[in-house]
Scaffold this active site. Structure first.
Site, PDB file in Angstrom:
ATOM      1  N   ARG A   1       0.836  -1.211   0.000  1.00 37.02           N
ATOM      2  CA  ARG A   1       0.000   0.000   0.000  1.00 37.02           C
ATOM      3  C   ARG A   1       0.865   1.253   0.000  1.00 37.02           C
ATOM      4  O   ARG A   1       0.630   2.174  -0.796  1.00 37.02           O
ATOM      5  CB  ARG A   1      -0.931  -0.013   1.212  1.00 37.02           C
TER       6      ARG A   1
ATOM      7  N   TYR B   1       2.569   3.465  14.995  1.00 39.66           N
ATOM      8  CA  TYR B   1       2.689   2.175  15.678  1.00 39.66           C
ATOM      9  C   TYR B   1       4.154   1.740  15.776  1.00 39.66           C
ATOM     10  O   TYR B   1       4.943   2.007  14.855  1.00 39.66           O
ATOM     11  CB  TYR B   1       1.929   1.097  14.913  1.00 39.66           C
TER      12      TYR B   1
ATOM     13  N   ARG C   1      -8.186   7.719  11.876  1.00 34.55           N
ATOM     14  CA  ARG C   1      -9.234   6.990  12.602  1.00 34.55           C
ATOM     15  C   ARG C   1     -10.629   7.330  12.083  1.00 34.55           C
ATOM     16  O   ARG C   1     -11.545   6.519  12.174  1.00 34.55           O
ATOM     17  CB  ARG C   1      -9.158   7.297  14.092  1.00 34.55           C
TER      18      ARG C   1
ATOM     19  N   GLU D   1     -14.899  -5.977  14.668  1.00 39.05           N
ATOM     20  CA  GLU D   1     -14.529  -4.615  14.307  1.00 39.05           C
ATOM     21  C   GLU D   1     -15.762  -3.911  13.758  1.00 39.05           C
ATOM     22  O   GLU D   1     -16.582  -4.543  13.083  1.00 39.05           O
ATOM     23  CB  GLU D   1     -13.404  -4.632  13.264  1.00 39.05           C
TER      24      GLU D   1
END
Length: 330
Positions: free
Chosen positions: A158, A210, A223, A323
């Site tokens: 990606r 992260y 988010r 999720e």
């Protein structure tokens, strides 16, 4: 000319957010409705269409018959194809999708890079180049160890395919594993001719920060994204993650509670009132089919009246069981 306004600059009209809804209907009939930007069917039994605005998503729905997901805008819609990519556009909004066979692109990383490179190259030719939201569905998402896990390979590809396209910030996104065959990658997006506002969750580390334990390449997504007119929030895939760590391993109930806490934190961060309503559709991705009834009951109790599409999908971390993502309209 009004005195004192000689130097005034006209501000562009902010685009009203597309309306997203779930409905049991004939796809061809919906495609003929004014303003239909995209229509999604779910699972192997979904009716197919050659219309570029149609996408059969490789996730099985736990409800039968599975409803369609429908995106509609206020204005006429044009559509077409560009190589392996399909698209539609109207009222300043753009839908684009690509489906690739990983075997033709040397695996997950290569297919992911090819998909994002094609999408970014196409967007660069369009006025609707501000990506608000992306969905990524790939098979066997958790297969492989360490950096060879397919999700981590997807993240590597990606970023390679993105190049510098998202230098100003990343869109909201979801990445979920389907069960329709390991080699199939589906990526689709919503973009507009005006930028949205990225929203982060103060309870969570931003994904691109992260630590190394989550792979060579950090996930690149916001988010959530507040759409230009601030009339809708596009919510990324949200699970029981606190800080950067997964919480409540093997405890479905606790993961559901934590996920709703994260959703409420996102709403607060976006300046929206708490809660969801009947006009704010959500998706729930459930790893184990045996958990689906519990997830359905939980959401009906905690989010009464909220449209929820319950889908069989694997979460990007093996320890996560559920999720949620979706839309919250102002």
């Amino acid at each position: 000319m009004v005195q004192g306004c000689e130097n005034a600059v006209a501000r562009p009209t902010l685009r009203r957010a597309p309306r997203v809804s779930y409905r049991n209907a004939d796809p061809e009939a919906v495609l003929h409705e004014p303003g239909t930007l995209a229509v999604f069917g779910f699972g192997a039994g979904a009716t197919r269409s050659a219309d570029p605005r149609w996408l059969g998503v490789d996730l099985e729905c736990f409800d039968a018959p599975a409803p369609l997901e429908i995106w509609q805008v206020n204005g006429p819609v044009t559509h077409g194809r560009a190589g392996e990519l399909r698209w539609s556009a109207g009222d300043g909004w753009l839908f684009a999708a690509i489906e690739l066979d990983e075997r033709a692109h040397d695996g997950t990383r290569g297919a992911s890079a090819a998909a994002y490179a094609a999408l970014c190259a196409f967007l660069a030719t369009r006025g609707e180049r501000h990506v608000q939201r992306i969905w990524n569905y790939l098979g066997a998402i958790n297969l492989g160890e360490g950096d060879n896990e397919r999700y981590k390979q997807f993240c590597d590809g990606r970023v390679e395919g993105m190049g510098g396209f998202f230098a100003d910030g990343f869109p909201a996104a979801t990445a979920i594993g389907h069960h329709a065959g390991e080699a199939r990658l589906q990526v689709y997006l919503l973009a507009g001719d005006q930028p949205g506002l990225r929203v982060e969750n103060p309870r969570q580390v931003s994904a691109w920060h992260y630590p190394r334990q989550y792979g060579r390449t950090t996930p690149r997504f916001a988010r959530a994204m507040a759409l230009p007119a601030q009339d809708a929030l596009a919510i990324s895939g949200t699970a029981a993650v606190v800080g950067h760590a997964s919480a409540h391993q093997d405890d479905l109930q606790a993961q559901l509670d934590e996920t709703l806490t994260n959703l409420e934190a996102l709403l607060a961060s976006a300046g929206m009132k708490a809660g969801f309503d009947t006009q704010s559709p959500l998706k729930a991705y459930v790893r184990h089919p045996t958990d689906a009834p519990h997830v359905r009951d939980f959401l009906q109790h905690r989010l009464p009246g909220v449209p929820v599409l319950l889908l069989h999908g694997d979460i990007c971390r093996q320890e996560l069981l559920v999720e949620l993502d979706g839309w919250r309209y102002a």
